[in-house]
Design an enzyme around this catalytic site. Structure first.
Site, PDB file in Angstrom:
ATOM      1  N   HIS A 136      -0.577 -26.086  13.115  1.00  0.00           N
ATOM      2  CA  HIS A 136      -2.013 -26.329  12.980  1.00  0.00           C
ATOM      3  C   HIS A 136      -2.452 -27.474  13.883  1.00  0.00           C
ATOM      4  O   HIS A 136      -1.668 -28.378  14.166  1.00  0.00           O
ATOM      5  CB  HIS A 136      -2.351 -26.646  11.511  1.00  0.00           C
ATOM      6  N   ASP A 144       6.148 -25.334  10.911  1.00  0.00           N
ATOM      7  CA  ASP A 144       5.475 -24.194  10.290  1.00  0.00           C
ATOM      8  C   ASP A 144       5.054 -23.121  11.297  1.00  0.00           C
ATOM      9  O   ASP A 144       4.509 -22.082  10.888  1.00  0.00           O
ATOM     10  CB  ASP A 144       4.284 -24.637   9.429  1.00  0.00           C
ATOM     11  N   HIS A 152      -3.482 -34.419   9.912  1.00  0.00           N
ATOM     12  CA  HIS A 152      -4.883 -34.045   9.686  1.00  0.00           C
ATOM     13  C   HIS A 152      -5.748 -35.240   9.259  1.00  0.00           C
ATOM     14  O   HIS A 152      -6.975 -35.132   9.225  1.00  0.00           O
ATOM     15  CB  HIS A 152      -4.988 -32.948   8.613  1.00  0.00           C
ATOM     16  N   ASP A 160       3.243 -28.886  15.409  1.00  0.00           N
ATOM     17  CA  ASP A 160       2.939 -28.231  14.130  1.00  0.00           C
ATOM     18  C   ASP A 160       2.068 -26.998  14.409  1.00  0.00           C
ATOM     19  O   ASP A 160       1.345 -26.939  15.404  1.00  0.00           O
ATOM     20  CB  ASP A 160       2.178 -29.223  13.238  1.00  0.00           C
TER      21      ASP A 160
HETATM   22 ZN   LIG Z   1       0.795 -27.260   9.779  1.00  0.00          ZN
END
Ligand SMILES: [Zn+2]
Length: 363
Positions: free
Chosen positions: A213, A297, A175, A211
């Site tokens: 996200h 995740d 991120h 991932d």
């Molecule tokens: Zn994540």
């Protein structure tokens, strides 16, 4: 091993320095919550990979970080904790982590006016942080810097001839943008590995982010760089998931960026189809090396995402990625179910070894 489990041959790059980063929870919707990005995550992964060769992360020169981040971000992160403490904020108001409170939102500024660097330690963090969840404590900088060392060491192993290497990075990185941090990430480990591979192989490099996200930081860092292809499969931000503002399919960067958002509740079938399509996209784009931003995740049962991928799904994803037959660096991102995180990472690594073996490639 003698216990019937397949033995891992992929080297695992490691540093004890990750434990210096104790986020102390996160501030979410204004409330200090326990948080899930805890030191035990990496320790659980390491114990699940005990049969793999362990390689100590080698300290890298600052150039490895400056390849993907602005010096101003590094200067801030390196001194943020000391400045916070020196300003007395740990006593008054009694905040034991750096928490930003004001942000240079674009709506503040007239055309041509750009944000100043705040003089107050209490305000400076907002210049670089894009959320309130990503707290800075006494060892955060050292751990974040060591995580970059871990990822770049893995890239060096691959450039030296290892078919694949796994960087057990913590804190995670995908991120973090060139000049900003958030989402529990401070420095973009996967991007630093991609930059090192790019310099080493000469040709194009692909980053495939699995991932749960969107890898917004990696997308932003390479968005205008045609030599690094960035693909990400993740839960649809339009369905209400972090990072909310971006990660949509129409963000293509002129063809070198590919996002595959999935509906909450998606399981192995849709997720693997996305991984397969991103792998095909990277191959068609001419990638000569691969970075896998390896969050687990997306797992069914993970507290941070609504995707429902199984252990068999992670193994199969590893096979798809290994079958590309490219020199591959896997960099740890998210994964927050302490009971399964280690086993799921192990499934991906075994899958990569199997996939590479099936291609008759370098492994
Ligand atoms: Zn994540």
């Amino acid at each position: 091993m003698g216990d019937g489990r397949p033995r891992l041959s992929t080297p695992v790059v490691w540093t004890d320095l990750h434990r210096l980063h104790e986020p102390g929870g996160e501030v979410w919707v204004g409330v200090r919550t326990p948080g899930t990005e805890v030191p035990e995550r990496a320790d659980r992964i390491r114990s699940a990979l005990a049969d793999a060769p362990i390689v100590e992360a080698r300290p890298q020169r600052e150039e490895a970080v400056l390849a993907v981040h602005d010096a101003a971000l590094l200067d801030y992160l390196a001194s943020a904790w000391d400045d916070w403490e020196a300003a007395g904020l740990t006593r008054d108001p009694g905040q034991d982590r750096v928490v930003p409170y004001i942000f240079p939102h674009p709506a503040l500024f007239s055309p041509g006016v750009s944000p100043a660097l705040p003089a107050a330690a209490s305000a400076r963090g907002g210049r670089f942080a894009f959320d309130t969840m990503t707290l800075i404590g006494p060892g955060t900088w050292e751990a974040a810097r060591a995580a970059v060392d871990t990822a770049v060491t893995a890239a060096d192993l691959v450039l030296a001839g290892e078919p694949a290497a796994y960087a057990c990075c913590r804190p995670p990185g995908h991120h973090a943008t060139r000049s900003g941090f958030g989402g529990s990430c401070y420095l973009n480990n996967a991007a630093a590995a991609a930059a090192r591979l790019r310099a080493g192989v000469g040709g194009k490099v692909a980053v495939i982010d699995i991932d749960a996200h969107h890898g917004n930081g990696t997308q932003a860092i390479f968005y205008e760089d045609p030599s690094v292809l960035v693909g990400s499969v993740h839960v649809d931000p339009g369905a209400g998931w972090f990072p909310h503002f971006l990660g949509f399919a129409e963000e293509t960067g002129g063809g070198t960026n590919s996002n595959v958002p999935l509906a909450p509740g998606s399981g192995d079938e849709a997720w693997l189809e996305a991984v397969r399509s991103l792998a095909g996209w990277a191959r068609a784009g001419g990638a000569e090396a691969l970075v896998v931003a390896l969050g687990v995740d997306a797992a069914s049962g993970d507290p941070e995402s609504p995707l429902e991928v199984t252990a068999a799904g992670f193994r199969a994803a590893g096979r798809e990625l290994g079958a590309l037959g490219l020199p591959t660096v896997l960099v740890q991102e998210g994964g927050y179910d302490l009971g399964t995180i280690g086993a799921l990472v192990r499934e991906v690594l075994l899958g990569v070894e199997e996939g590479a073996g099936e291609t008759g490639g370098a492994i």
